[in-house]
Design a protein around this motif. Structure first.
Motif, PDB file in Angstrom:
ATOM      1  N   LEU A   1      -1.638  12.774  65.098  1.00 18.59           N
ATOM      2  CA  LEU A   1      -1.734  14.069  65.389  1.00 18.59           C
ATOM      3  C   LEU A   1      -3.460  14.317  65.571  1.00 18.59           C
ATOM      4  N   HIS A   2      -3.636  15.165  66.656  1.00 14.12           N
ATOM      5  CA  HIS A   2      -4.604  16.379  66.066  1.00 14.12           C
ATOM      6  C   HIS A   2      -4.471  17.568  65.408  1.00 14.12           C
ATOM      7  N   ILE A   3      -5.295  18.024  64.772  1.00 14.29           N
ATOM      8  CA  ILE A   3      -5.214  18.832  63.958  1.00 14.29           C
ATOM      9  C   ILE A   3      -6.979  19.791  63.858  1.00 14.29           C
ATOM     10  N   SER A   4      -6.303  21.197  63.715  1.00 18.03           N
ATOM     11  CA  SER A   4      -7.437  21.808  63.796  1.00 18.03           C
ATOM     12  C   SER A   4      -7.302  23.114  63.297  1.00 18.03           C
ATOM     13  N   VAL A   5      -8.365  23.806  62.692  1.00 12.74           N
ATOM     14  CA  VAL A   5      -8.424  25.185  62.429  1.00 12.74           C
ATOM     15  C   VAL A   5      -9.295  25.447  62.342  1.00 12.74           C
ATOM     16  N   THR A   6      -9.292  27.279  62.945  1.00  9.11           N
ATOM     17  CA  THR A   6     -10.207  28.083  63.740  1.00  9.11           C
ATOM     18  C   THR A   6     -11.209  29.225  62.490  1.00  9.11           C
ATOM     19  N   MET A   7     -12.057  29.108  61.168  1.00  8.92           N
ATOM     20  CA  MET A   7     -11.686  30.801  60.583  1.00  8.92           C
ATOM     21  C   MET A   7     -13.123  31.344  60.818  1.00  8.92           C
ATOM     22  N   PRO A   8     -12.999  32.295  61.535  1.00  9.34           N
ATOM     23  CA  PRO A   8     -14.433  33.011  62.156  1.00  9.34           C
ATOM     24  C   PRO A   8     -14.499  33.880  61.452  1.00  9.34           C
ATOM     25  N   SER A   9     -14.452  34.156  59.641  1.00 10.83           N
ATOM     26  CA  SER A   9     -15.304  34.947  59.250  1.00 10.83           C
ATOM     27  C   SER A   9     -15.012  34.846  57.329  1.00 10.83           C
ATOM     28  N   ILE A  10     -14.931  33.191  57.227  1.00  7.46           N
ATOM     29  CA  ILE A  10     -15.199  33.447  55.690  1.00  7.46           C
ATOM     30  C   ILE A  10     -16.700  33.240  55.064  1.00  7.46           C
ATOM     31  N   LYS A  11     -15.824  35.167  54.204  1.00 12.88           N
ATOM     32  CA  LYS A  11     -16.588  35.486  53.628  1.00 12.88           C
ATOM     33  C   LYS A  11     -16.714  34.946  51.614  1.00 12.88           C
ATOM     34  N   VAL A  12     -18.238  33.531  51.426  1.00  9.86           N
ATOM     35  CA  VAL A  12     -18.506  33.168  50.224  1.00  9.86           C
ATOM     36  C   VAL A  12     -20.063  33.138  50.132  1.00  9.86           C
ATOM     37  N   GLY A  13     -20.182  32.951  48.872  1.00  7.92           N
ATOM     38  CA  GLY A  13     -21.769  32.321  48.198  1.00  7.92           C
ATOM     39  C   GLY A  13     -21.622  31.983  46.782  1.00  7.92           C
ATOM     40  N   THR A  14     -22.536  31.902  46.572  1.00  9.45           N
ATOM     41  CA  THR A  14     -22.993  30.498  45.417  1.00  9.45           C
ATOM     42  C   THR A  14     -23.867  30.900  44.786  1.00  9.45           C
ATOM     43  N   VAL A  15     -23.874  32.580  45.220  1.00  8.84           N
ATOM     44  CA  VAL A  15     -24.955  33.463  43.756  1.00  8.84           C
ATOM     45  C   VAL A  15     -24.688  34.453  43.619  1.00  8.84           C
ATOM     46  N   GLY A  16     -24.607  35.278  42.145  1.00 10.15           N
ATOM     47  CA  GLY A  16     -24.558  36.431  42.354  1.00 10.15           C
ATOM     48  C   GLY A  16     -22.755  37.190  41.994  1.00 10.15           C
ATOM     49  N   GLY A  17     -23.043  38.482  41.317  1.00 10.82           N
ATOM     50  CA  GLY A  17     -21.060  38.103  41.110  1.00 10.82           C
ATOM     51  C   GLY A  17     -20.565  37.329  39.401  1.00 10.82           C
ATOM     52  N   GLY A  18     -19.255  37.203  40.439  1.00 14.79           N
ATOM     53  CA  GLY A  18     -18.088  36.411  40.038  1.00 14.79           C
ATOM     54  C   GLY A  18     -18.814  35.026  39.213  1.00 14.79           C
ATOM     55  N   THR A  19     -20.029  34.627  40.477  1.00 16.29           N
ATOM     56  CA  THR A  19     -19.814  32.661  40.829  1.00 16.29           C
ATOM     57  C   THR A  19     -21.230  32.804  39.618  1.00 16.29           C
ATOM     58  N   GLN A  20     -21.095  33.893  38.507  1.00 25.12           N
ATOM     59  CA  GLN A  20     -22.108  33.080  37.435  1.00 25.12           C
ATOM     60  C   GLN A  20     -21.050  33.165  36.057  1.00 25.12           C
ATOM     61  N   LEU A  21     -19.408  33.543  36.220  1.00 28.71           N
ATOM     62  CA  LEU A  21     -19.161  33.183  34.835  1.00 28.71           C
ATOM     63  C   LEU A  21     -18.859  32.226  34.428  1.00 28.71           C
ATOM     64  N   SER A  22     -18.659  31.517  33.469  1.00 27.88           N
ATOM     65  CA  SER A  22     -18.618  30.463  32.902  1.00 27.88           C
ATOM     66  C   SER A  22     -17.636  29.309  33.876  1.00 27.88           C
ATOM     67  N   SER A  23     -16.349  30.259  33.343  1.00 29.97           N
ATOM     68  CA  SER A  23     -15.827  29.054  34.584  1.00 29.97           C
ATOM     69  C   SER A  23     -15.463  28.993  35.911  1.00 29.97           C
TER      70      SER A  23
END
Length: 270
Positions: A184-206
């Motif tokens: 089986l060949h399976i693929s997913v194409t996702m053209p608009s993933i909005k993520v980051g690793t700084v700022g906002g809620g990424t700074q909360l402890s959990s």
């Protein structure tokens, strides 16, 4: 007005799914590295809108625009601009977020012995459920069984705005038989993933702890933006694994049986 926090259970997928993942030949790559965004401008007529479009797309003006844009943040840098005109409005285009493609080839023995299903059955179900039924239902945002569920839980766990789910969960799941119809060949194409690793809620402890667990906490000083790109591939890989799991369980009848056994209470039934 801030009044407190809501605790949300967090867990690690596996070991069955995680173990299975390492037995696959799988790969994720980012088609569009930069985090895209867009904005619109409205003018009194189309002529003025066209003048701004030509000004923005003129290479001679890019440095001026870049200098102003880059002052807005320590992390963002303007890479390019593309515009389109609709009447007397101008819109910056090129999608939003990061564009990621993730694929895997699952061997026949894994499909049969672990997922308890046949390759042909998965391919057929994907066509019926994720293609035909999604089109008939008028689904917006792509062709998948539950990509939005995966995107939502990862977003909440890592300190992102879950309301961005509508854009980030846009996806296209494809399944086909390969290697003489055995694997089986399976693929997913996702053209608009909005993520980051700084700022906002990424700074909360959990949420920060979850990012640290994934190895993408904060900014990568040596390779700016690489943590966010890696997080985008983690999202896509999680969606791919979740789709394979749910579709297999659905086709094999395990999903209904599990819901009847674990998700139904007989406590108040007389």
């Amino acid at each position: 007005m801030h009044i407190g926090y809501v605790q949300i259970p967090v867990g690690i997928a596996g070991p069955p799914l995680r173990t299975l993942f390492f037995r696959w030949r799988h790969e994720c790559f980012v088609r569009r590295w930069d985090n895209q965004s867009s904005c619109s401008f409205r003018f009194v007529n189309a002529t003025t809108a066209a003048e701004l479009k030509f000004f923005i797309e003129d290479p001679m003006n890019f440095e001026t625009l870049s200098d102003v844009f880059n002052k807005s943040s320590r992390f963002v840098r303007l890479q390019n601009i593309q515009c389109a005109i609709a009447g007397k409005s101008i819109h910056e285009i090129e999608g939003r977020g990061k564009s990621v493609v993730c694929e895997a080839i699952i061997k026949e023995e894994v499909v049969k012995n672990v997922l308890k299903i046949e390759v042909a059955a998965l391919v057929e179900l994907n066509m019926l459920k994720n293609r035909t039924c999604s089109a008939m239902d008028g689904v917006l945002g792509g062709f998948s069984a539950h990509a939005s569920n995966i995107v939502s839980i990862v977003s909440i766990a890592t300190g992102h705005d879950p309301s961005q789910n509508f854009e980030s969960s846009r996806s296209n799941i494809r399944m086909e038989d390969v290697n003489d119809s055995k694997d089986l060949h399976i693929s997913v194409t996702m053209p608009s993933i909005k993520v980051g690793t700084v700022g906002g809620g990424t700074q909360l402890s959990s949420q920060s702890a979850c990012l640290n667990l994934l190895g993408v906490i904060g900014a990568n000083r040596e390779a700016p933006g690489s943590n966010a790109r890696l997080l985008a591939t983690i999202v896509a890989g999680s969606v791919l694994a979740g789709e394979l799991s749910l579709m297999s369980a659905t086709s094999a009848g395990q999903l209904v049986n599990s819901n009847m056994k674990y998700n139904r209470s007989s406590k108040d039934v007389t």
